[in-house]
Design a protein around this motif. Structure first.
Motif, mmCIF file in Angstrom:
data_model
loop_
_atom_site.group_PDB
_atom_site.id
_atom_site.type_symbol
_atom_site.label_atom_id
_atom_site.label_comp_id
_atom_site.label_asym_id
_atom_site.label_seq_id
_atom_site.Cartn_x
_atom_site.Cartn_y
_atom_site.Cartn_z
ATOM 1 N N SER A 91 -0.586 2.323 1.770
ATOM 2 C CA SER A 91 -0.982 1.828 3.096
ATOM 3 C C SER A 91 0.246 1.450 3.915
ATOM 4 O O SER A 91 0.271 1.618 5.135
ATOM 5 C CB SER A 91 -1.914 0.620 2.964
ATOM 6 N N ALA A 106 2.088 4.088 7.073
ATOM 7 C CA ALA A 106 1.719 3.350 8.284
ATOM 8 C C ALA A 106 1.966 4.141 9.559
ATOM 9 O O ALA A 106 1.291 3.928 10.568
ATOM 10 C CB ALA A 106 2.466 2.022 8.331
ATOM 11 N N ARG A 140 -3.759 7.990 12.218
ATOM 12 C CA ARG A 140 -4.892 7.449 11.456
ATOM 13 C C ARG A 140 -5.971 8.498 11.193
ATOM 14 O O ARG A 140 -6.510 8.581 10.085
ATOM 15 C CB ARG A 140 -5.519 6.273 12.218
ATOM 16 N N LEU A 159 -4.849 10.895 8.558
ATOM 17 C CA LEU A 159 -4.799 10.248 7.252
ATOM 18 C C LEU A 159 -6.193 10.109 6.649
ATOM 19 O O LEU A 159 -6.399 10.354 5.449
ATOM 20 C CB LEU A 159 -4.141 8.870 7.391
ATOM 21 N N LEU A 160 -7.170 9.745 7.480
ATOM 22 C CA LEU A 160 -8.550 9.626 7.005
ATOM 23 C C LEU A 160 -9.075 10.971 6.509
ATOM 24 O O LEU A 160 -9.704 11.058 5.446
ATOM 25 C CB LEU A 160 -9.445 9.094 8.121
ATOM 26 N N THR A 199 -7.581 2.082 5.609
ATOM 27 C CA THR A 199 -7.395 2.798 6.872
ATOM 28 C C THR A 199 -8.687 2.785 7.689
ATOM 29 O O THR A 199 -8.668 2.583 8.908
ATOM 30 C CB THR A 199 -6.959 4.248 6.608
ATOM 31 N N SER A 247 0.462 -1.302 10.321
ATOM 32 C CA SER A 247 0.019 -1.814 9.029
ATOM 33 C C SER A 247 1.040 -2.825 8.551
ATOM 34 O O SER A 247 2.222 -2.728 8.889
ATOM 35 C CB SER A 247 -0.107 -0.675 8.014
#
Length: 408
Positions: free
Chosen positions: A58, A62, A66, A69-70, A110, A185
């Motif tokens: 995480s 950072a 996002r 990454l998901l 996330t 993050s």
């Protein structure tokens, strides 16, 4: 808020995969030609991979977009489940579960961060509640459904089902989330700084031992109920539904009790209740013959376990938020790591108990873990008293977001 549904679907898939394995361990063991206690390390592998990798990755990831990454995390999760379904080797299945655990450890924090970014400050708690609601639903429906699918067909179908859910989540996230989402993050150093605070450390230690105790017996709930109550197949799915419903009810009631009497007292009562339930579980297994009477007693104990155990989890979250309000997301993330580390330790401890003891002793081992957790809570209360703060010093803490249900 409709965008959060796809995040919740991903959480539902992760929650279902993470805990349905407890219901299908006997089938996996038979098919792969191994023992239940050795198969139990599949739970340890998943949970340890999650607990260790989540805070590290995480922080390292950072700066990655996002949404990307998901999607990547859920894609690895889907592939891992399909690989698990296809293998006939325990080591390969273990490796698949490690990959699944790492991807889950990236996805969940996330998803929570993205959920917060999609709403205003006044709706952040509800946004997290929607995402973790996927885990709640997995406990009540996904885990029993996976167990039922395995009972009616083959344990491999359960992994295929979860992989399919993950694919649906990928499609939904690809089209449902905006392309640009804020980054950010906490660093690993910041997380460690919060964890070093004595009060926070005691709270995390109580979470660790609390969950270790619960998972000592939950991981092997299928062989335990089969041996001491004659509960197998579809009836086992009913037992897991009862646990999930009890957890959902307990979570709601526990939040109200926490608001009225204070989080620390609520957590202490929950852990004490689990200690008693696990001791009674061993006593019943040793004294009541397997059959309808034993099955009825265990159904009641399972319902109480779900309600009392998860009645304390919102209070524990509120307690941590109250201990470090300026770093609420960090403390909750650390608590999640403690939880998954407890899952790993509980599965390993249960395996040792079965190998060198017997199934009925699982309850005794679990109760000893709860006694240790209770000792940490009492120590925290005394520390608060010595500092001239009320034991429920967290009573004024803001409401914690809804928590994922685990086998607490």
């Amino acid at each position: 808020m409709s965008q959060l549904v796809w995040l919740a679907l991903g959480a539902f898939a992760i929650g279902t995969e993470g805990f349905m394995i407890a219901g299908i361990l006997p089938a996996i063991s038979t098919d792969l030609g191994t023992t239940v206690e050795r198969s139990g390390h599949l739970v340890t592998a998943f949970a340890a991979a999650y607990a260790i990798s989540s805070p590290i990755l995480s922080s390292l990831l950072a700066e990655v977009a996002r949404k990307r990454l998901l999607l990547a995390a859920l894609a690895v999760f889907a592939v891992g489940n399909l690989a698990a379904a296809a293998t006939s080797s325990l080591p390969v299945l273990m490796a698949a579960r490690i990959a699944i655990g790492i991807s889950a450890g990236v996805f969940m924090p996330t998803a929570n961060a993205v959920a917060i970014s999609l709403v205003g400050p006044e709706r952040r708690g509800r946004a997290i509640a929607v995402v973790t609601g996927g885990l709640t639903l997995a406990t009540a429906l996904g885990v029993p459904l996976g167990t039922l699918v395995a009972a009616l067909g083959n344990w491999r179908l359960a992994f295929v089902m979860v992989g399919g859910l993950a694919v649906l989540g990928i499609i939904g996230l690809a089209f449902g989330l905006p392309r640009e989402l804020p980054l950010g993050s906490s660093t690993l150093a910041e997380r460690l700084a919060v964890a070093r605070q004595p009060r926070v450390l005691l709270a995390l230690a109580s979470t660790l031992m609390w969950i270790t105790g619960a998972m000592t017996i939950y991981t092997y709930i299928a062989p335990f109920l089969a041996a001491h109550a004659g509960i197998t197949g579809a009836v086992l799915s009913v037992a897991l539904v009862i646990f999930g419903v009890g957890a959902a009810i307990g979570n709601g009631i526990g939040g109200r009790i926490s608001d009225r009497f204070g989080p620390m007292r609520t957590v202490g009562l929950a852990v004490a209740g689990l200690l008693a339930i696990f001791l009674v579980t061993s006593i019943i297994a040793l004294t009541v013959p397997a059959g309808p009477v034993a099955a009825a007693i265990f159904f009641v104990l399972i319902a109480l376990w779900g309600a009392i155990g998860w009645g304390g989890y919102p209070a524990q979250s509120a307690r941590l938020v109250g201990l470090a309000p300026q770093a609420a997301m960090v403390t909750l993330s650390l608590n999640a790591s403690a939880l998954y580390l407890g899952i790993a330790l509980g599965a390993a401890l249960g395996s040792l108990v079965i190998s060198y003891g017997s199934l009925p002793m699982l309850g005794v081992a679990a109760a000893l873990c709860e006694a240790t957790a209770l000792a940490f809570i009492v120590l925290a209360m005394r520390m608060a008293r010595n500092d001239h703060q009320p034991a429920a010093d967290d009573r004024a803490a803001p409401p914690a977001p809804a928590a994922p249900r685990r086998a607490a």
